[in-house]
Design a protein around this motif. Sequence first.
Motif, PDB file in Angstrom:
ATOM      1  N   PRO A 141      -9.886 -24.396 -12.909  1.00 31.52           N
ATOM      2  CA  PRO A 141     -10.840 -25.011 -13.838  1.00 31.52           C
ATOM      3  C   PRO A 141     -11.709 -26.090 -13.197  1.00 31.52           C
ATOM      4  O   PRO A 141     -12.919 -26.152 -13.464  1.00 31.52           O
ATOM      5  N   GLU A 142     -11.122 -26.928 -12.350  1.00 30.87           N
ATOM      6  CA  GLU A 142     -11.895 -28.009 -11.737  1.00 30.87           C
ATOM      7  C   GLU A 142     -12.891 -27.474 -10.708  1.00 30.87           C
ATOM      8  O   GLU A 142     -14.042 -27.937 -10.639  1.00 30.87           O
ATOM      9  N   ILE A 143     -12.474 -26.499  -9.911  1.00 29.43           N
ATOM     10  CA  ILE A 143     -13.412 -25.910  -8.949  1.00 29.43           C
ATOM     11  C   ILE A 143     -14.540 -25.199  -9.680  1.00 29.43           C
ATOM     12  O   ILE A 143     -15.717 -25.306  -9.303  1.00 29.43           O
ATOM     13  N   ALA A 144     -14.212 -24.481 -10.743  1.00 31.41           N
ATOM     14  CA  ALA A 144     -15.246 -23.799 -11.526  1.00 31.41           C
ATOM     15  C   ALA A 144     -16.233 -24.813 -12.108  1.00 31.41           C
ATOM     16  O   ALA A 144     -17.448 -24.593 -12.099  1.00 31.41           O
ATOM     17  N   ARG A 145     -15.708 -25.921 -12.609  1.00 31.60           N
ATOM     18  CA  ARG A 145     -16.594 -26.951 -13.170  1.00 31.60           C
ATOM     19  C   ARG A 145     -17.569 -27.454 -12.115  1.00 31.60           C
ATOM     20  O   ARG A 145     -18.764 -27.618 -12.373  1.00 31.60           O
ATOM     21  N   ASP A 153     -14.388 -16.858 -16.985  1.00 35.31           N
ATOM     22  CA  ASP A 153     -15.144 -15.657 -16.628  1.00 35.31           C
ATOM     23  C   ASP A 153     -14.506 -14.980 -15.414  1.00 35.31           C
ATOM     24  O   ASP A 153     -14.739 -15.369 -14.267  1.00 35.31           O
ATOM     25  N   ALA A 154     -13.701 -13.960 -15.679  1.00 35.60           N
ATOM     26  CA  ALA A 154     -13.001 -13.270 -14.597  1.00 35.60           C
ATOM     27  C   ALA A 154     -13.936 -12.480 -13.701  1.00 35.60           C
ATOM     28  O   ALA A 154     -13.563 -12.077 -12.594  1.00 35.60           O
ATOM     29  N   ALA A 155     -15.180 -12.263 -14.154  1.00 30.64           N
ATOM     30  CA  ALA A 155     -16.141 -11.509 -13.346  1.00 30.64           C
ATOM     31  C   ALA A 155     -16.869 -12.386 -12.325  1.00 30.64           C
ATOM     32  O   ALA A 155     -17.600 -11.864 -11.484  1.00 30.64           O
ATOM     33  N   ASP A 160     -12.457 -18.587  -7.418  1.00 29.45           N
ATOM     34  CA  ASP A 160     -11.307 -17.952  -6.761  1.00 29.45           C
ATOM     35  C   ASP A 160     -11.515 -17.875  -5.245  1.00 29.45           C
ATOM     36  O   ASP A 160     -10.573 -18.063  -4.473  1.00 29.45           O
ATOM     37  N   ALA A 161     -12.758 -17.604  -4.833  1.00 32.03           N
ATOM     38  CA  ALA A 161     -13.044 -17.496  -3.400  1.00 32.03           C
ATOM     39  C   ALA A 161     -12.849 -18.835  -2.696  1.00 32.03           C
ATOM     40  O   ALA A 161     -12.263 -18.912  -1.604  1.00 32.03           O
ATOM     41  N   VAL A 162     -13.333 -19.915  -3.311  1.00 31.47           N
ATOM     42  CA  VAL A 162     -13.190 -21.245  -2.706  1.00 31.47           C
ATOM     43  C   VAL A 162     -11.721 -21.618  -2.572  1.00 31.47           C
ATOM     44  O   VAL A 162     -11.263 -22.076  -1.519  1.00 31.47           O
ATOM     45  N   ILE A 163     -10.952 -21.414  -3.648  1.00 29.64           N
ATOM     46  CA  ILE A 163      -9.539 -21.806  -3.634  1.00 29.64           C
ATOM     47  C   ILE A 163      -8.748 -20.946  -2.652  1.00 29.64           C
ATOM     48  O   ILE A 163      -7.942 -21.461  -1.866  1.00 29.64           O
ATOM     49  N   ALA A 164      -8.968 -19.638  -2.672  1.00 28.27           N
ATOM     50  CA  ALA A 164      -8.245 -18.751  -1.752  1.00 28.27           C
ATOM     51  C   ALA A 164      -8.558 -19.109  -0.307  1.00 28.27           C
ATOM     52  O   ALA A 164      -7.664 -19.114   0.554  1.00 28.27           O
ATOM     53  N   ALA A 165      -9.827 -19.414  -0.016  1.00 26.17           N
ATOM     54  CA  ALA A 165     -10.198 -19.788   1.350  1.00 26.17           C
ATOM     55  C   ALA A 165      -9.528 -21.092   1.762  1.00 26.17           C
ATOM     56  O   ALA A 165      -9.019 -21.217   2.884  1.00 26.17           O
ATOM     57  N   ALA A 166      -9.503 -22.071   0.864  1.00 25.11           N
ATOM     58  CA  ALA A 166      -8.892 -23.366   1.193  1.00 25.11           C
ATOM     59  C   ALA A 166      -7.393 -23.226   1.427  1.00 25.11           C
ATOM     60  O   ALA A 166      -6.849 -23.778   2.394  1.00 25.11           O
ATOM     61  N   LEU A 167      -6.711 -22.492   0.558  1.00 27.49           N
ATOM     62  CA  LEU A 167      -5.267 -22.323   0.730  1.00 27.49           C
ATOM     63  C   LEU A 167      -4.962 -21.468   1.956  1.00 27.49           C
ATOM     64  O   LEU A 167      -3.944 -21.674   2.629  1.00 27.49           O
ATOM     65  N   GLY A 168      -5.848 -20.523   2.271  1.00 30.97           N
ATOM     66  CA  GLY A 168      -5.693 -19.763   3.510  1.00 30.97           C
ATOM     67  C   GLY A 168      -5.815 -20.666   4.727  1.00 30.97           C
ATOM     68  O   GLY A 168      -5.103 -20.489   5.721  1.00 30.97           O
TER      69      GLY A 168
END
Length: 204
Positions: A141-145, A153-155, A160-168
């Motif tokens: 929610p915070e990254i989306a904001r 909006d799942a589409a 999701d890309a930002v968070i997945a990249a950061a955790l990766g």
Amino acid sequence: MNPDRTAGGARARARQALRAEVAVTVQDLVLEHGYEETTIDDICEAAEISRSTFFRCFHSKDEALFGPTADAPEYLRDALAARPADEAPWVAIRHALTPVIDQYEGHDERTRRLTRLMVNTPALTARHREKNARWHELLRPEIARRLGADPADAADPRADAVIAAALGCVEATLAAWTATDRPRPLAEILDQAMGVAFVPQRQE
């Protein structure tokens, strides 16, 4: 003073002390014998407790090894929310990760050995990724904001890309940190990983 409250507080402190003591025992056994080779019975024998006492303190061996709250995602979410409102998502999440990095690097060589065990043990790697999934949901929610996106909006893949990249980047950082006996500072490795993640690479 309420005697029931005092008694309850004493019981909670005693339980917390026992959990800490058992966690150290688990770490000692796993570092000496290996994660898969260490059983619940081994832990109970070394800690001089019953299986029922163990399971009153912990749900599993891996929870006893790393602690049920050590990887709680709320502090990362709160650190992210506390960053300046107009800060870019990638910059904000890097700064929010500082407490995570400090938690790893603020301890002794034992922590790095346990981290190496996590990186190299499939069962523990799977647990680490389950933790990342919990972090992902809380951070979204915070990254989306910050992206001006609708978190429902799942589409829209951007948050999701930002968070997945950061955790990766965090996973890659921990792997690099444990790959040598004389590692660079963890924050420096993370900066290197996150610095390359979203930078287009020049074609030769």
